[in-house]
Design an enzyme around this catalytic site. Sequence first.
Site, PDB file in Angstrom:
ATOM      1  N   GLN A   1      12.794  25.558  28.071  1.00  0.00           N
ATOM      2  CA  GLN A   1      13.818  24.817  28.801  1.00  0.00           C
ATOM      3  C   GLN A   1      14.323  23.690  27.912  1.00  0.00           C
ATOM      4  OE1 GLN A   1      12.769  23.761  32.926  1.00  0.00           O
ATOM      5  NE2 GLN A   1      12.924  21.646  32.272  1.00  0.00           N
ATOM      6  N   GLY A   2      15.618  23.696  27.603  1.00  0.00           N
ATOM      7  CA  GLY A   2      16.167  22.694  26.700  1.00  0.00           C
ATOM      8  C   GLY A   2      16.856  21.576  27.456  1.00  0.00           C
TER       9      GLY A   2
ATOM     10  N   SER B   1      15.467  17.640  27.329  1.00  0.00           N
ATOM     11  CA  SER B   1      15.374  16.341  26.644  1.00  0.00           C
ATOM     12  C   SER B   1      15.996  16.372  25.254  1.00  0.00           C
ATOM     13  CB  SER B   1      13.913  15.917  26.508  1.00  0.00           C
ATOM     14  OG  SER B   1      13.362  15.653  27.760  1.00  0.00           O
TER      15      SER B   1
ATOM     16  N   SER C   1       8.828  22.685  25.120  1.00  0.00           N
ATOM     17  CA  SER C   1       7.531  23.367  25.156  1.00  0.00           C
ATOM     18  C   SER C   1       7.692  24.857  24.881  1.00  0.00           C
ATOM     19  CB  SER C   1       6.865  23.180  26.523  1.00  0.00           C
ATOM     20  OG  SER C   1       6.531  21.833  26.699  1.00  0.00           O
TER      21      SER C   1
ATOM     22  N   GLU D   1      10.147  23.559  40.405  1.00  0.00           N
ATOM     23  CA  GLU D   1       9.122  23.273  39.422  1.00  0.00           C
ATOM     24  C   GLU D   1       7.844  22.701  40.036  1.00  0.00           C
ATOM     25  OE1 GLU D   1      10.340  20.673  36.329  1.00  0.00           O
ATOM     26  OE2 GLU D   1       8.927  21.520  34.907  1.00  0.00           O
TER      27      GLU D   1
ATOM     28  N   GLU E   1       7.256   6.960  36.203  1.00  0.00           N
ATOM     29  CA  GLU E   1       8.221   5.910  36.555  1.00  0.00           C
ATOM     30  C   GLU E   1       9.499   6.524  37.135  1.00  0.00           C
ATOM     31  OE1 GLU E   1       6.404   6.047  33.715  1.00  0.00           O
ATOM     32  OE2 GLU E   1       5.051   4.465  34.422  1.00  0.00           O
TER      33      GLU E   1
END
Lengths: 356, 381
Positions: B131-132, B134, B166, B249, B367
């Site tokens: 999964q692209g 970030s 990942s 997810e 956060e």
Amino acid sequence: MTELEELAVAFDESLANLLPMPELLDSARRDSELEAKIREQIYGLGWPTVALNQEQGGLDLGAVGVCALAMVAGRRLLPASWRDEALLLIPCLAMSADAGDREAEGLLANTIQRGGTGGGVGLRAGQDLVLDSTTGSANASFSRLAFFVPSGGRLVAVVGHGRAVVVEIAGSGVTSESSRALDLGQGAVFLTAESTPLTDTRLLVGEEVELVAQIWRAALLAEAVGAAEQALALAVDHATTREQFGQTLASFQVVSHMLAEMKKRIELGRSAVSMMANALETRKTDGGLMAAYSYAIPQFCREVVESAIQVHGGIGFTWEYGLHLYYRRVLQIQARLGGKNETLVEVGRKAVASMA
Amino acid sequence: MRRTPLLVPTLTFTPEHEVFRESVRAWIAENDPGVEPTNYSDRLRAAMLWQRDLCEAGFIGVSWPTEYGGQGMDLAAEAVVAEELARSSMPQLINRLAVYTWGPTLLDFGTEEQKQRYLPGMLNASEIWCQGFSEPEAGSDLAAIQTKARVDGGELVISGQKVWTSRAEISRYNALLVRTDPEATPHRGLSLLLLDMELPGVTVRPLPQLLDEPHFSEVFFDDVRVPSSAVLGEIHGGWGISMAAMGYERGLFVLERIIRLKRRLADLVERLRRDGNIEQGLSEIGRLHSHLEVLRAQTYRTLAAQGAGELKPGASSIDKLFMSEIYQDLFTTGFDFLGERSALEDDGWAHDLLESRSVTIYSGTTEIQRNIIARQLLGLR
């Protein structure tokens, strides 16, 4: 809305009217219960029949319904003795009446109408109810159990470990000791019974009895979530209106994250109570789940109210704002379920045994 | 403040589910490949074979429609498989990102052609997905991504860079979030592409993480040309699709984690028992067990809501946040009890302790989850 949701909303609105904060604070300051006429109005809404099935003249709400209304009771700080009377004493009286106890039948009718008959306790691990029948009739003994009893109350139900007894507070061998408890105005009293005699119909055994204790325990958890949820609602209101440094408190990330953590705990509590209520409804329960929740939910709720006091600053520490009443209630429930340390060790023991 | 209903539905299992559970359990007992290899690449290979076998047995994507290789069962059946799988020697599906997240998202948003093309390879792990999202300048602030895809006739031309991707080095496909309209507001100009990682111009550079395993990578795109049929859903509609994918997810992912963590807790109990230290550990064990049980209730609630199509935006941030906390609590507690042995012996606890630091960072930091809860569940601004 489902029928239950409609009932819960109506109950919530009625309690909000009947249990205004100034009255609750006054009762707490006097450390004596709310006026009997308030109780009679609330009982008139059907509260004392929440834990009864249809044949017993109840609302037949099951564990899910009881827990939903207990959550409302927590939001509105319904007095603890009225909770214990409805969820423990009344179901026991109904079972006694079913067993042919005419006096219990009369007491039941009277209690459903006006309340004030007494209280009850659900036993936890380590609390004993000793029965002996050496003299031909049954006698019950227990040592220093805590109850919340309305003034003038004359009976208590002791329920747990698969059996229940209904005991006269003024009965032979029973000693009582009033106490100024942390949760003020609830009629806290310690009772000790040494071989107090029981009639046959006041000694109840079996699965149904155990279910009464389980539902009471689940309702305490639901009540804690309700009380903590109300404290969170107050904290959110305060943080979104109170301004410092030219902006609302909630616009500071440190405060919004505190509120998010509180919300997390409330929703986890709601999920766990729902899971437990559903399990009780289908009679698929195990002691492990109840033990696990009896530690986590009261602890989460306690942390929520502690944070609510912090978010409010000085106002949260005042008597008249009343946040302390939610704190007192949540602490009362945590203590009643065994307290943090005892419940932790208990769930640890059960977990270890299940992994053996 | 908006009020949630008093009580909520939680996942329930019917007698049929229990029968199904028995069949999964029996099959796994018979076919369990045994302890995972410690070497990273051996472990990957073994995991791929394991998913292929599970797929052939009919246990992967059981809730997917039968025409796409599923069994047409419900989400509770999917939960049964996740729970049983978590008891096996290899509890994590190598292609879990595809099976749990992007497969369901494709079923919701994909064209018939895309479903036929991609879904089978997701199930049998013949095509691994990454999964692209970030980028170097867009981590928590996902809408700030700068990787572009310029429309050029019937094609899109991709240029830019992703990071922390990942399993990129073993992935055939990438669910890639790119900016297709630089003029639009940050959330509006994004598209989701189903990118073939073997196309010219894609470069994967593994980025060893603190365990010195090449788990994630940097991925570079130098004028990579893809047909417009690689767009999932509407062009410029990528933000909504990404958020829908994030909703998927949680549920099954977290459920599998719970059982795995329970197994690790049982391992800790066993060690304490052997050392005669169990009494001292009761409170800590109690806390961890209790929290895992509460998380299970929360996950059953999320799965019930997913199954009914009623999962509220932001609600499953609670699952992620709490799961991360328990995860770290378990391994730090284990380390504290096992002490020197854990530090000096390669018994898995030290590895998992180090790895646990990633849980509060990936897939939206702790956060960010608190921001989401504050905004979406409490309505704070």
